[in-house]
Design a protein around this motif. Structure first.
Motif, PDB file in Angstrom:
ATOM      1  N   LEU A   1       0.830  -1.208   0.000  1.00  0.00           N
ATOM      2  CA  LEU A   1       0.000   0.000   0.000  1.00  0.00           C
ATOM      3  C   LEU A   1       0.866   1.260   0.000  1.00  0.00           C
ATOM      4  O   LEU A   1       0.667   2.182  -0.795  1.00  0.00           O
ATOM      5  CB  LEU A   1      -0.885  -0.024   1.246  1.00  0.00           C
ATOM      6  CG  LEU A   1      -2.149   0.799   1.203  1.00  0.00           C
ATOM      7  CD1 LEU A   1      -3.055   0.352   0.080  1.00  0.00           C
ATOM      8  CD2 LEU A   1      -2.865   0.684   2.538  1.00  0.00           C
TER       9      LEU A   1
ATOM     10  N   TYR B   1       2.888   1.709  -3.275  1.00  0.00           N
ATOM     11  CA  TYR B   1       2.046   2.150  -4.395  1.00  0.00           C
ATOM     12  C   TYR B   1       1.647   3.619  -4.236  1.00  0.00           C
ATOM     13  O   TYR B   1       1.547   4.357  -5.220  1.00  0.00           O
ATOM     14  CB  TYR B   1       0.798   1.267  -4.520  1.00  0.00           C
ATOM     15  CG  TYR B   1       0.121   1.376  -5.875  1.00  0.00           C
ATOM     16  CD1 TYR B   1       0.503   0.564  -6.937  1.00  0.00           C
ATOM     17  CD2 TYR B   1      -0.896   2.314  -6.103  1.00  0.00           C
ATOM     18  CE1 TYR B   1      -0.106   0.666  -8.185  1.00  0.00           C
ATOM     19  CE2 TYR B   1      -1.511   2.426  -7.345  1.00  0.00           C
ATOM     20  CZ  TYR B   1      -1.109   1.600  -8.378  1.00  0.00           C
ATOM     21  OH  TYR B   1      -1.719   1.710  -9.624  1.00  0.00           O
ATOM     22  N   ALA B   2       1.452   4.019  -2.975  1.00  0.00           N
ATOM     23  CA  ALA B   2       1.021   5.402  -2.709  1.00  0.00           C
ATOM     24  C   ALA B   2       2.083   6.435  -3.096  1.00  0.00           C
ATOM     25  O   ALA B   2       1.823   7.642  -3.081  1.00  0.00           O
ATOM     26  CB  ALA B   2       0.636   5.553  -1.236  1.00  0.00           C
TER      27      ALA B   2
ATOM     28  N   ASP C   1      -6.924   0.056  -8.391  1.00  0.00           N
ATOM     29  CA  ASP C   1      -5.944   0.622  -7.441  1.00  0.00           C
ATOM     30  C   ASP C   1      -6.576   1.666  -6.519  1.00  0.00           C
ATOM     31  O   ASP C   1      -5.923   2.142  -5.586  1.00  0.00           O
ATOM     32  CB  ASP C   1      -4.733   1.205  -8.181  1.00  0.00           C
ATOM     33  CG  ASP C   1      -5.075   2.392  -9.070  1.00  0.00           C
ATOM     34  OD1 ASP C   1      -6.264   2.774  -9.150  1.00  0.00           O
ATOM     35  OD2 ASP C   1      -4.144   2.953  -9.690  1.00  0.00           O
TER      36      ASP C   1
ATOM     37  N   PHE D   1      -7.418   4.758  -7.058  1.00  0.00           N
ATOM     38  CA  PHE D   1      -6.990   6.147  -7.227  1.00  0.00           C
ATOM     39  C   PHE D   1      -7.988   6.894  -8.113  1.00  0.00           C
ATOM     40  O   PHE D   1      -8.280   6.460  -9.228  1.00  0.00           O
ATOM     41  CB  PHE D   1      -5.585   6.187  -7.849  1.00  0.00           C
ATOM     42  CG  PHE D   1      -4.983   7.555  -7.850  1.00  0.00           C
ATOM     43  CD1 PHE D   1      -4.425   8.083  -6.687  1.00  0.00           C
ATOM     44  CD2 PHE D   1      -4.968   8.322  -9.013  1.00  0.00           C
ATOM     45  CE1 PHE D   1      -3.859   9.359  -6.688  1.00  0.00           C
ATOM     46  CE2 PHE D   1      -4.406   9.597  -9.014  1.00  0.00           C
ATOM     47  CZ  PHE D   1      -3.855  10.117  -7.856  1.00  0.00           C
TER      48      PHE D   1
ATOM     49  N   TYR E   1      -7.200  10.499  -1.994  1.00  0.00           N
ATOM     50  CA  TYR E   1      -6.341   9.701  -2.869  1.00  0.00           C
ATOM     51  C   TYR E   1      -6.773   9.973  -4.308  1.00  0.00           C
ATOM     52  O   TYR E   1      -7.363   9.125  -4.977  1.00  0.00           O
ATOM     53  CB  TYR E   1      -6.507   8.227  -2.494  1.00  0.00           C
ATOM     54  CG  TYR E   1      -5.410   7.308  -2.988  1.00  0.00           C
ATOM     55  CD1 TYR E   1      -4.073   7.600  -2.778  1.00  0.00           C
ATOM     56  CD2 TYR E   1      -5.729   6.115  -3.633  1.00  0.00           C
ATOM     57  CE1 TYR E   1      -3.077   6.738  -3.231  1.00  0.00           C
ATOM     58  CE2 TYR E   1      -4.750   5.249  -4.068  1.00  0.00           C
ATOM     59  CZ  TYR E   1      -3.420   5.574  -3.880  1.00  0.00           C
ATOM     60  OH  TYR E   1      -2.437   4.723  -4.314  1.00  0.00           O
TER      61      TYR E   1
ATOM     62  N   ASP F   1     -11.619  -2.678  -4.986  1.00  0.00           N
ATOM     63  CA  ASP F   1     -10.680  -1.657  -4.516  1.00  0.00           C
ATOM     64  C   ASP F   1      -9.516  -2.302  -3.761  1.00  0.00           C
ATOM     65  O   ASP F   1      -9.721  -3.008  -2.779  1.00  0.00           O
ATOM     66  CB  ASP F   1     -11.430  -0.671  -3.599  1.00  0.00           C
ATOM     67  CG  ASP F   1     -10.596   0.554  -3.293  1.00  0.00           C
ATOM     68  OD1 ASP F   1      -9.540   0.399  -2.639  1.00  0.00           O
ATOM     69  OD2 ASP F   1     -10.978   1.661  -3.702  1.00  0.00           O
ATOM     70  N   TRP F   2      -8.296  -2.054  -4.238  1.00  0.00           N
ATOM     71  CA  TRP F   2      -7.094  -2.599  -3.594  1.00  0.00           C
ATOM     72  C   TRP F   2      -6.478  -1.626  -2.592  1.00  0.00           C
ATOM     73  O   TRP F   2      -5.394  -1.879  -2.066  1.00  0.00           O
ATOM     74  CB  TRP F   2      -6.020  -2.938  -4.656  1.00  0.00           C
ATOM     75  CG  TRP F   2      -6.374  -4.073  -5.561  1.00  0.00           C
ATOM     76  CD1 TRP F   2      -7.112  -5.185  -5.236  1.00  0.00           C
ATOM     77  CD2 TRP F   2      -6.003  -4.238  -6.938  1.00  0.00           C
ATOM     78  NE1 TRP F   2      -7.219  -6.014  -6.327  1.00  0.00           N
ATOM     79  CE2 TRP F   2      -6.546  -5.464  -7.379  1.00  0.00           C
ATOM     80  CE3 TRP F   2      -5.266  -3.477  -7.853  1.00  0.00           C
ATOM     81  CZ2 TRP F   2      -6.383  -5.935  -8.677  1.00  0.00           C
ATOM     82  CZ3 TRP F   2      -5.093  -3.948  -9.146  1.00  0.00           C
ATOM     83  CH2 TRP F   2      -5.652  -5.162  -9.545  1.00  0.00           C
ATOM     84  N   HIS F   3      -7.131  -0.499  -2.361  1.00  0.00           N
ATOM     85  CA  HIS F   3      -6.531   0.551  -1.535  1.00  0.00           C
ATOM     86  C   HIS F   3      -7.235   0.717  -0.193  1.00  0.00           C
ATOM     87  O   HIS F   3      -6.591   0.843   0.843  1.00  0.00           O
ATOM     88  CB  HIS F   3      -6.571   1.865  -2.324  1.00  0.00           C
ATOM     89  CG  HIS F   3      -6.068   3.055  -1.562  1.00  0.00           C
ATOM     90  ND1 HIS F   3      -4.729   3.332  -1.413  1.00  0.00           N
ATOM     91  CD2 HIS F   3      -6.725   4.031  -0.892  1.00  0.00           C
ATOM     92  CE1 HIS F   3      -4.579   4.431  -0.709  1.00  0.00           C
ATOM     93  NE2 HIS F   3      -5.769   4.877  -0.373  1.00  0.00           N
ATOM     94  N   ARG F   4      -8.538   0.692  -0.204  1.00  0.00           N
ATOM     95  CA  ARG F   4      -9.291   1.061   0.999  1.00  0.00           C
ATOM     96  C   ARG F   4      -9.433  -0.118   1.966  1.00  0.00           C
ATOM     97  O   ARG F   4      -9.704  -1.246   1.572  1.00  0.00           O
ATOM     98  CB  ARG F   4     -10.691   1.545   0.603  1.00  0.00           C
ATOM     99  CG  ARG F   4     -10.676   2.822  -0.213  1.00  0.00           C
ATOM    100  CD  ARG F   4     -12.089   3.176  -0.626  1.00  0.00           C
ATOM    101  NE  ARG F   4     -12.947   3.417   0.527  1.00  0.00           N
ATOM    102  CZ  ARG F   4     -13.102   4.591   1.113  1.00  0.00           C
ATOM    103  NH1 ARG F   4     -12.480   5.651   0.652  1.00  0.00           N
ATOM    104  NH2 ARG F   4     -13.905   4.720   2.162  1.00  0.00           N
TER     105      ARG F   4
ATOM    106  N   ARG G   1      -2.547  -3.468   4.503  1.00  0.00           N
ATOM    107  CA  ARG G   1      -3.958  -3.140   4.684  1.00  0.00           C
ATOM    108  C   ARG G   1      -4.431  -3.782   5.986  1.00  0.00           C
ATOM    109  O   ARG G   1      -3.911  -4.809   6.407  1.00  0.00           O
ATOM    110  CB  ARG G   1      -4.778  -3.631   3.502  1.00  0.00           C
ATOM    111  CG  ARG G   1      -4.265  -3.035   2.190  1.00  0.00           C
ATOM    112  CD  ARG G   1      -4.907  -3.684   1.010  1.00  0.00           C
ATOM    113  NE  ARG G   1      -6.247  -3.163   0.753  1.00  0.00           N
ATOM    114  CZ  ARG G   1      -7.128  -3.750  -0.046  1.00  0.00           C
ATOM    115  NH1 ARG G   1      -6.825  -4.894  -0.626  1.00  0.00           N
ATOM    116  NH2 ARG G   1      -8.309  -3.221  -0.245  1.00  0.00           N
TER     117      ARG G   1
END
Ligand code: JFZ
Length: 437
Positions: free
Chosen positions: A70, A73-74, A110, A112, A122, A157-160, A176
């Protein structure tokens, strides 16, 4: 029966009436039906997969495929500074290509956001040095060219954290916190974002959902979400890349890297799930959707043209993808393919736009489109000197070349059509006009 019973009965009756009311089948509004008609006539759109993943040049799945954490990637948004991005130039290109609409990835897996979202920092305005609302610029430029806009929106969603626990994908992404999973909050978040997208960017003619397959058994609240979309913009067409028969509330059906009924990928829509809604197939000019540096799969003009024509032969649109580079440019060869299609459509558009599919399914040799008593027979590049089509249920009166109006000899017996191919059959697509009774 006393009063209490009567009241109880009444309450039950009212309850069941209101319950059945809320379960009423979806009735598309007149605006929606009109837009479906527009969609079904348009036949050609451009798909755009663009996000911060383009920086790594390894496709839009790179976060998952390379197990990027995470935090790692950010960092990408910091390197996303597409100084050559010019929405007007893109829009002119799409216009030149003969596309009637675009579908843009507002937010991919991702997580975004490519617009100035108020419910997620984001996003491109808050996290990239570019600081410009890409969705806004693109919508305005396309609308100025008379091109309609649809939004791709990822359900997955792979971020939240609130999306967690992970579904079928994203398991290797470190950092995560599964204890923060909160499905209702995630659904509300999507609704908030969709509300922004459908409130702040003018007319949006479709939402293209994707990612249901990551959690196929989850309650996605689609009914609520679709109702929200149709309430905010009644003409907005809802489609969902779930590869299943259309769900209640959807307005078109899409077929990924496929033709309706063929399931060439193995994970596609099965023949018995092809419905009656307007159709759209989607595919790439390159090998992948998002920019991939080492992508050496470059489809020829012949290949993309064939996909467009076969799609039309199925009564379907083609949504053809470009994957812009991190500097905001679309690779030359992808631009070339689009321009070549545009040139071809300038001549042959009449045989594609606004037609219906023919009575015989397209093959690798030919495809049929139809308007009224004209049937357009598209014969793909071949050495053969004659062509036969069996089970053709039309009564053919006359066959002429679409270009030059030259009469072609044919016979049509027992529903089997045979015709002599003129020497120009070495064209990418030789078009013959069949006049039928
Ligand atoms: C999906 C996306 O994952 C992909 O990145 C792209 O946006 C494309 C248009 O849509 O592709 C899929 C969808 C489903 C599966 C695989 C790829 N699946 O079910 O295996």
């Amino acid at each position: 029966m006393n009063l209490k019973h009567v009241i109880c009965g009444l309450a039950l009756l009212i309850g069941s009436v209101s319950a059945s009311y809320s379960q009423q089948p979806y009735q598309p509004s007149p605006e929606n039906l009109k837009n479906r008609e527009w969609f079904d006539q348009s036949r050609f759109g451009v798909f755009i997969h663009w996000g911060v993943y383009s920086v790594l040049g390894d496709g839009e799945w790179v976060m998952n495929n390379q197990n990027i954490s995470l935090d790692e990637y950010a960092m990408l948004p910091k390197f996303f500074n597409p100084i050559s991005f010019d929405a007007k130039e893109w829009a002119r290109l799409f216009k030149q290509a003969g596309a009637k609409y675009i579908t843009f990835t507002t937010r991919h897996h991702d997580g975004f956001s490519m617009w100035n979202s108020q419910v997620s920092d984001y996003n491109v305005v808050k996290k990239s040095p570019f600081k410009r609302d890409i969705v806004k610029e693109l919508v305005e430029a396309c609308h100025a060219e008379g091109i309609k806009v649809m939004f791709y929106y990822s359900l997955l969603d792979w971020h939240r954290d609130d999306y967690l626990p992970v579904g079928k994908t994203g398991g290797g992404i470190a950092g995560r916190d599964s204890t923060k999973g909160d499905w209702n909050q995630y659904v509300q978040f999507m609704k908030n974002q969709l509300t922004e997208l459908l409130s702040n960017y003018g007319e949006i003619d479709g939402i293209w959902f994707d990612g249901h397959w990551d959690k196929p058994n989850e309650d996605w609240h689609f009914k609520e979400i679709y109702e929200l979309i149709h309430k905010l913009q009644p003409q907005c067409l809802v489609g969902n890349n779930h590869h299943l028969a259309p769900f209640e509330g959807e307005d078109f059906q899409m077929f990924e890297r496929d033709l309706p009924g063929e399931n060439t990928t193995g994970f596609g829509t099965k023949a018995h799930d092809v419905g009656k809604l307007p159709k759209e197939v989607c595919g790439t000019i390159a090998g992948s959707w998002g920019f991939e540096l080492k992508d050496r799969t470059r489809k020829s003009f012949q290949e993309v043209l064939k996909y467009l024509v076969k799609a039309a032969g199925h009564g379907s649109n083609l949504l053809l993808n470009v994957g812009p580079m991190p500097n905001g440019e679309i690779q030359d060869y992808q631009q070339e393919r689009l321009k070549e299609l545009g040139k071809w459509l300038e001549v042959y558009g009449e045989t594609i736009y606004g037609t219906e599919g023919g009575a015989v399914s397209p093959t690798d040799e030919y495809a049929l489109t139809k308007r009224g008593n004209q049937v357009y027979l598209h014969v793909f590049k071949t050495d053969k000197k004659e062509l036969s089509i069996s089970n053709l249920p039309y009564q053919v009166k006359k066959v002429k070349t679409f270009i030059g109006n030259k009469e072609i000899k044919f016979s049509h017996k027992n529903n089997s059509l045979r015709l002599d191919l003129p020497s120009s059959s070495d064209e990418a697509d030789l078009v013959l006009t069949l006049t039928i009774k």
